[in-house]
Design a protein around this motif. Structure first.
Motif, PDB file in Angstrom:
ATOM      1  N   LYS A 155     -64.799 -22.586  24.928  1.00 20.54           N
ATOM      2  CA  LYS A 155     -64.289 -22.834  23.580  1.00 20.54           C
ATOM      3  C   LYS A 155     -63.450 -21.663  23.061  1.00 20.54           C
ATOM      4  CE  LYS A 155     -65.772 -23.795  18.883  1.00 20.54           C
ATOM      5  NZ  LYS A 155     -66.852 -23.798  17.938  1.00 20.54           N
ATOM      6  N   GLY A 156     -63.935 -20.436  23.220  1.00 21.75           N
ATOM      7  CA  GLY A 156     -63.205 -19.274  22.727  1.00 21.75           C
ATOM      8  C   GLY A 156     -61.814 -19.172  23.320  1.00 21.75           C
ATOM      9  N   TYR A 157     -61.719 -19.322  24.635  1.00 23.84           N
ATOM     10  CA  TYR A 157     -60.432 -19.240  25.310  1.00 23.84           C
ATOM     11  C   TYR A 157     -59.513 -20.391  24.901  1.00 23.84           C
ATOM     12  CZ  TYR A 157     -56.962 -19.691  28.989  1.00 23.84           C
ATOM     13  OH  TYR A 157     -55.787 -19.833  29.670  1.00 23.84           O
ATOM     14  N   LEU A 158     -60.013 -21.610  24.927  1.00 23.93           N
ATOM     15  CA  LEU A 158     -59.183 -22.770  24.605  1.00 23.93           C
ATOM     16  C   LEU A 158     -58.640 -22.688  23.181  1.00 23.93           C
ATOM     17  CD1 LEU A 158     -61.282 -25.583  26.336  1.00 23.93           C
ATOM     18  CD2 LEU A 158     -59.193 -24.462  27.181  1.00 23.93           C
ATOM     19  N   GLU A 159     -59.459 -22.190  22.259  1.00 22.31           N
ATOM     20  CA  GLU A 159     -58.998 -22.042  20.881  1.00 22.31           C
ATOM     21  C   GLU A 159     -57.959 -20.930  20.763  1.00 22.31           C
ATOM     22  OE1 GLU A 159     -62.847 -23.798  18.439  1.00 22.31           O
ATOM     23  OE2 GLU A 159     -62.434 -21.645  18.339  1.00 22.31           O
ATOM     24  N   HIS A 160     -58.168 -19.821  21.440  1.00 26.36           N
ATOM     25  CA  HIS A 160     -57.189 -18.725  21.409  1.00 26.36           C
ATOM     26  C   HIS A 160     -55.816 -19.213  21.880  1.00 26.36           C
ATOM     27  CE1 HIS A 160     -60.235 -15.153  21.743  1.00 26.36           C
ATOM     28  NE2 HIS A 160     -60.152 -15.618  20.526  1.00 26.36           N
ATOM     29  N   ILE A 161     -55.788 -19.924  22.984  1.00 22.87           N
ATOM     30  CA  ILE A 161     -54.522 -20.379  23.570  1.00 22.87           C
ATOM     31  C   ILE A 161     -53.860 -21.437  22.691  1.00 22.87           C
ATOM     32  CG2 ILE A 161     -53.489 -21.578  25.566  1.00 22.87           C
ATOM     33  CD1 ILE A 161     -54.307 -18.597  26.023  1.00 22.87           C
ATOM     34  N   ALA A 162     -54.644 -22.391  22.186  1.00 18.82           N
ATOM     35  CA  ALA A 162     -54.081 -23.443  21.335  1.00 18.82           C
ATOM     36  C   ALA A 162     -53.455 -22.850  20.080  1.00 18.82           C
ATOM     37  CB  ALA A 162     -55.156 -24.464  20.976  1.00 18.82           C
ATOM     38  N   PHE A 163     -54.157 -21.915  19.444  1.00 24.66           N
ATOM     39  CA  PHE A 163     -53.658 -21.299  18.215  1.00 24.66           C
ATOM     40  C   PHE A 163     -52.415 -20.458  18.502  1.00 24.66           C
ATOM     41  CE2 PHE A 163     -53.888 -18.100  14.735  1.00 24.66           C
ATOM     42  CZ  PHE A 163     -53.733 -18.978  13.672  1.00 24.66           C
ATOM     43  N   ARG A 164     -52.479 -19.637  19.539  1.00 23.15           N
ATOM     44  CA  ARG A 164     -51.327 -18.806  19.913  1.00 23.15           C
ATOM     45  C   ARG A 164     -50.097 -19.654  20.194  1.00 23.15           C
ATOM     46  NH1 ARG A 164     -51.240 -16.525  25.811  1.00 23.15           N
ATOM     47  NH2 ARG A 164     -50.685 -18.704  26.099  1.00 23.15           N
ATOM     48  N   ASP A 165     -50.266 -20.661  21.023  1.00 24.66           N
ATOM     49  CA  ASP A 165     -49.123 -21.481  21.420  1.00 24.66           C
ATOM     50  C   ASP A 165     -48.537 -22.251  20.241  1.00 24.66           C
ATOM     51  OD1 ASP A 165     -49.489 -20.444  23.936  1.00 24.66           O
ATOM     52  OD2 ASP A 165     -50.247 -22.318  24.824  1.00 24.66           O
ATOM     53  N   TYR A 166     -49.393 -22.729  19.351  1.00 18.91           N
ATOM     54  CA  TYR A 166     -48.908 -23.444  18.176  1.00 18.91           C
ATOM     55  C   TYR A 166     -48.054 -22.517  17.310  1.00 18.91           C
ATOM     56  CZ  TYR A 166     -48.756 -26.639  14.239  1.00 18.91           C
ATOM     57  OH  TYR A 166     -48.316 -27.480  13.241  1.00 18.91           O
ATOM     58  N   LEU A 167     -48.525 -21.302  17.065  1.00 21.99           N
ATOM     59  CA  LEU A 167     -47.759 -20.364  16.243  1.00 21.99           C
ATOM     60  C   LEU A 167     -46.464 -19.946  16.930  1.00 21.99           C
ATOM     61  CD1 LEU A 167     -50.493 -18.050  14.685  1.00 21.99           C
ATOM     62  CD2 LEU A 167     -49.308 -19.993  13.631  1.00 21.99           C
ATOM     63  N   ARG A 168     -46.485 -19.823  18.225  1.00 20.23           N
ATOM     64  CA  ARG A 168     -45.262 -19.475  18.959  1.00 20.23           C
ATOM     65  C   ARG A 168     -44.194 -20.567  18.811  1.00 20.23           C
ATOM     66  NH1 ARG A 168     -47.309 -17.092  24.843  1.00 20.23           N
ATOM     67  NH2 ARG A 168     -47.791 -14.973  24.111  1.00 20.23           N
ATOM     68  N   GLU A 169     -44.645 -21.802  18.748  1.00 20.83           N
ATOM     69  CA  GLU A 169     -43.724 -22.941  18.734  1.00 20.83           C
ATOM     70  C   GLU A 169     -43.354 -23.425  17.334  1.00 20.83           C
ATOM     71  OE1 GLU A 169     -45.785 -25.812  21.122  1.00 20.83           O
ATOM     72  OE2 GLU A 169     -45.788 -24.485  22.865  1.00 20.83           O
ATOM     73  N   ASN A 170     -44.054 -22.999  16.293  1.00 18.51           N
ATOM     74  CA  ASN A 170     -43.857 -23.530  14.940  1.00 18.51           C
ATOM     75  C   ASN A 170     -43.567 -22.411  13.944  1.00 18.51           C
ATOM     76  OD1 ASN A 170     -44.684 -26.586  15.038  1.00 18.51           O
ATOM     77  ND2 ASN A 170     -46.062 -25.469  16.403  1.00 18.51           N
ATOM     78  N   THR A 171     -42.290 -22.232  13.671  1.00 14.75           N
ATOM     79  CA  THR A 171     -41.852 -21.163  12.779  1.00 14.75           C
ATOM     80  C   THR A 171     -42.496 -21.276  11.407  1.00 14.75           C
ATOM     81  OG1 THR A 171     -39.748 -21.071  13.953  1.00 14.75           O
ATOM     82  CG2 THR A 171     -39.821 -20.049  11.764  1.00 14.75           C
ATOM     83  N   LYS A 172     -42.539 -22.464  10.844  1.00 11.75           N
ATOM     84  CA  LYS A 172     -43.102 -22.644   9.502  1.00 11.75           C
ATOM     85  C   LYS A 172     -44.566 -22.229   9.465  1.00 11.75           C
ATOM     86  CE  LYS A 172     -43.774 -25.852   5.744  1.00 11.75           C
ATOM     87  NZ  LYS A 172     -44.124 -27.194   5.389  1.00 11.75           N
TER      88      LYS A 172
END
Length: 177
Positions: A115-132
């Protein structure tokens, strides 16, 4: 070194964070590279353009907990102390016991499906892809850093609602479908 700062200090994004991560990654890889799947740069310093506390967050990804005792043994030989999961499922924390001359960092060992890893990656990738979303998060972080400058726990806790909203749009949204 993985020393924790008590005062919340945010800095504008710094390209050197990538270089610092690369140095730490090389060092960690030399200790346990043959036992792991990969080493990921996570947290705000991994998101280009996002202000962050000057601390590199690192997830060392393992196949499963079967290899974890060997990871502990190798990291302890290199000056790390296993601190447990500190209340976060799927993320084991290691603290450096001596100064290694590198930028401050947090070292986590996570199973690839944890869970910790999957959440870290999902959050990181979302912020990388979504400027707003990245801009909204940065505004929130500055506001909270000002309000909770001397209260790191409150600063972190107050970001939780935003983080959870992103996770609901990403990995947890997919589970409901």
């Amino acid at each position: 070194m993985s020393e924790r700062r008590r005062v919340v200090e945010l800095l504008p994004y710094d390209l050197e964070w990538k270089e610092e991560f690369a140095k730490i990654k090389t060092m960690i890889d030399s200790y346990i590279g043959d036992l792991i799947l990969r080493i990921e740069h996570v947290g705000s310093t991994s998101v280009e353009g996002l202000a962050a506390k000057p601390v590199i967050d690192i997830d060392v990804v393992i196949e499963s907990y079967d290899i974890f005792p060997k990871i502990i043994e190798c990291l302890e030989q290199e000056g790390y102390e296993h601190e447990g999961n500190l209340g976060v499922e799927g993320r084991e924390v290691f603290k450096r016991r001596c100064d290694d001359g590198l930028m401050n960092y947090h070292l986590y060992v996570c199973p690839k499906d944890g869970k910790g890893y999957l959440e870290h990656i999902a959050f990181r990738d979302y912020l990388r892809e979504n400027t707003k979303a990245r801009e909204e998060y940065e505004v929130l972080k500055y506001k909270l850093a000002e309000a909770y400058r001397d209260d790191r726990d409150s600063y972190c806790n107050k970001k939780s609602e935003f983080v959870e909203s992103i996770l609901e749009r990403t990995i947890y949204h997919q589970e409901k479908e």
